[in-house]
Design a protein around this motif. Structure first.
Motif, PDB file in Angstrom:
ATOM      1  N   HIS A 115      48.289  34.838  54.559  1.00 21.12           N
ATOM      2  CA  HIS A 115      47.504  35.388  55.685  1.00 21.12           C
ATOM      3  C   HIS A 115      46.021  35.050  55.549  1.00 21.12           C
ATOM      4  N   SER A 116      45.713  34.162  54.621  1.00 19.48           N
ATOM      5  CA  SER A 116      44.329  33.745  54.348  1.00 19.48           C
ATOM      6  C   SER A 116      43.458  34.894  53.833  1.00 19.48           C
ATOM      7  N   TYR A 117      44.055  35.795  53.094  1.00 16.38           N
ATOM      8  CA  TYR A 117      43.262  36.792  52.372  1.00 16.38           C
ATOM      9  C   TYR A 117      43.052  36.299  50.941  1.00 16.38           C
ATOM     10  N   ILE A 118      41.860  36.605  50.431  1.00 20.92           N
ATOM     11  CA  ILE A 118      41.531  36.178  49.072  1.00 20.92           C
ATOM     12  C   ILE A 118      42.261  37.078  48.071  1.00 20.92           C
ATOM     13  N   LEU A 129      39.481  41.794  47.808  1.00 21.17           N
ATOM     14  CA  LEU A 129      39.251  43.243  47.950  1.00 21.17           C
ATOM     15  C   LEU A 129      39.972  43.822  49.154  1.00 21.17           C
ATOM     16  N   GLY A 130      40.663  42.968  49.922  1.00 19.79           N
ATOM     17  CA  GLY A 130      41.323  43.431  51.148  1.00 19.79           C
ATOM     18  C   GLY A 130      40.522  42.976  52.351  1.00 19.79           C
ATOM     19  N   ASP A 131      40.581  43.764  53.428  1.00 20.89           N
ATOM     20  CA  ASP A 131      39.899  43.393  54.677  1.00 20.89           C
ATOM     21  C   ASP A 131      38.508  44.032  54.698  1.00 20.89           C
ATOM     22  N   ALA A 132      37.504  43.219  54.503  1.00 21.08           N
ATOM     23  CA  ALA A 132      36.137  43.759  54.369  1.00 21.08           C
ATOM     24  C   ALA A 132      35.676  44.449  55.657  1.00 21.08           C
ATOM     25  N   GLY A 133      36.072  43.897  56.822  1.00 19.34           N
ATOM     26  CA  GLY A 133      35.669  44.504  58.096  1.00 19.34           C
ATOM     27  C   GLY A 133      36.273  45.894  58.246  1.00 19.34           C
ATOM     28  N   ASP A 134      37.569  46.023  57.937  1.00 21.90           N
ATOM     29  CA  ASP A 134      38.242  47.330  58.037  1.00 21.90           C
ATOM     30  C   ASP A 134      37.645  48.321  57.041  1.00 21.90           C
ATOM     31  N   TYR A 147      36.789  34.576  65.773  1.00 24.79           N
ATOM     32  CA  TYR A 147      38.003  35.384  65.682  1.00 24.79           C
ATOM     33  C   TYR A 147      39.223  34.502  65.481  1.00 24.79           C
ATOM     34  N   ARG A 148      40.207  35.140  64.828  1.00 28.47           N
ATOM     35  CA  ARG A 148      41.456  34.426  64.531  1.00 28.47           C
ATOM     36  C   ARG A 148      42.408  34.604  65.699  1.00 28.47           C
ATOM     37  N   LYS A 149      42.850  33.509  66.339  1.00 28.14           N
ATOM     38  CA  LYS A 149      43.879  33.618  67.381  1.00 28.14           C
ATOM     39  C   LYS A 149      45.188  33.112  66.776  1.00 28.14           C
ATOM     40  N   PRO A 179      30.568  37.934  53.816  1.00 31.64           N
ATOM     41  CA  PRO A 179      30.999  38.472  52.517  1.00 31.64           C
ATOM     42  C   PRO A 179      32.266  37.824  51.962  1.00 31.64           C
ATOM     43  N   MET A 180      33.204  37.434  52.841  1.00 31.83           N
ATOM     44  CA  MET A 180      34.471  36.897  52.345  1.00 31.83           C
ATOM     45  C   MET A 180      34.642  35.455  52.818  1.00 31.83           C
ATOM     46  N   LEU A 181      34.556  34.524  51.880  1.00 28.18           N
ATOM     47  CA  LEU A 181      34.706  33.096  52.213  1.00 28.18           C
ATOM     48  C   LEU A 181      36.115  32.680  51.798  1.00 28.18           C
ATOM     49  N   ALA A 182      37.066  32.864  52.728  1.00 26.37           N
ATOM     50  CA  ALA A 182      38.480  32.692  52.361  1.00 26.37           C
ATOM     51  C   ALA A 182      38.905  31.221  52.424  1.00 26.37           C
ATOM     52  N   THR A 183      38.688  30.596  53.601  1.00 29.55           N
ATOM     53  CA  THR A 183      39.076  29.176  53.742  1.00 29.55           C
ATOM     54  C   THR A 183      37.852  28.282  53.914  1.00 29.55           C
TER      55      THR A 183
HETATM   56  O1  LIG Z   1      40.274  38.405  51.827  1.00 34.15           O
HETATM   57  C1  LIG Z   1      39.687  38.372  52.903  1.00 34.15           C
HETATM   58  C2  LIG Z   1      39.526  37.183  53.641  1.00 34.15           C
HETATM   59  C3  LIG Z   1      38.866  37.224  54.822  1.00 34.15           C
HETATM   60  N1  LIG Z   1      38.349  38.397  55.253  1.00 34.15           N
HETATM   61  C4  LIG Z   1      38.495  39.536  54.555  1.00 34.15           C
HETATM   62  O2  LIG Z   1      38.018  40.578  54.969  1.00 34.15           O
HETATM   63  N2  LIG Z   1      39.161  39.500  53.394  1.00 34.15           N
END
Ligand SMILES: O=c1cc[nH]c(=O)[nH]1
Length: 217
Positions: free
Chosen positions: A198-201, A205-210, A105-107, A136-140
């Motif tokens: 915010h380290s989103y790609i 596609l946005g926030d995959a978890g949400d 988790y991101r703190k 699914p999302m390899l951002a950093t």
């Molecule tokens: O773009 C991103 C990066 C990390 N996690 C996500 O769900 N989306």
């Protein structure tokens, strides 16, 4: 490090990727989860072609028959929570795989600065096995690296496959630097050019978890 980028060879994965990215389609959570799962199923099939097989003789109703059976112990490891449907896709195909789960988790220290912490790890022994790390999302690449190091406390795998639906170019470079080149293969649906503050790609596609499970508080 070997990299397999499915975007270089358009296939049905490209169609699923379009649906995951498209704001007018991705809001259908059932379809979103199923598309992650379907990409997991196809990647698992492709990875299965790299595994070791042995011959086993089985009896058909008519005669003995020599068959190829998987001779590699696979461990599927997933980072909560967006990884769950993608993981299930792999497990649908690699049904003898063992399973490991990690929570990262991101703190946040301030608005755009955060540290990643590993909070939970459940894993079998990994020595000599093939580890497939799915996210699914390899951002950093940092959560993936931290998860890998947490998993190494359970032994050293013979080979590591990292599977992602979308990776950023930064993450690909990071993974190249921080994973053993000889023993790592990276499988990606696409490599996107940027990550935002915010380290989103991006475009991503946005926030995959949400999108898979609903927004969080
Ligand atoms: O773009 C991103 C990066 C990390 N996690 C996500 O769900 N989306």
């Amino acid at each position: 490090m070997k990299i397999v980028n499915f975007a270089e060879y358009p296939s049905v994965i490209s169609q699923y990727m379009m649906e995951l990215r498209n704001v007018n389609i991705q809001s259908d959570m059932l379809r979103f989860r199923r598309n992650l799962e379907r990409i997991g199923e196809i990647m698992a099939f492709e990875i299965s072609r790299t595994l070791r097989y042995r011959k086993e003789t089985v009896d058909t109703p008519l005669a003995p028959c020599k068959c190829d059976v998987i001779d590699t112990q696979v461990v599927l490891a997933t980072i909560f929570r967006a990884g769950i449907p993608f993981h299930q896709g792999f497990l649908n195909i690699l049904d003898t795989a063992e399973n490991a789960f990690v929570s990262a988790y991101r703190k946040y220290r301030e608005k755009e600065n955060f540290d990643v912490f590993i909070e939970y790890l459940a894993s079998p022994r990994l020595d000599g096995k093939t580890l497939i790390l799915v996210d699914p999302m390899l951002a950093t690449g940092k959560s993936m690296e931290l998860s890998y190091h947490a998993l190494l406390t359970k032994g050293t795998p013979a080979h590591v496959h990292i599977a992602s639906v979308i990776a950023s170019q930064d993450a690909v470079d990071y993974v190249k630097e921080h994973f053993p080149a000889e023993h790592t293969t990276l499988w990606v649906g696409a490599i996107d050019p940027e990550i935002n503050p915010h380290s989103y790609i991006v475009p991503g596609l946005g926030d995959a978890g949400d999108l898979a499970y609903g927004t969080k508080d």
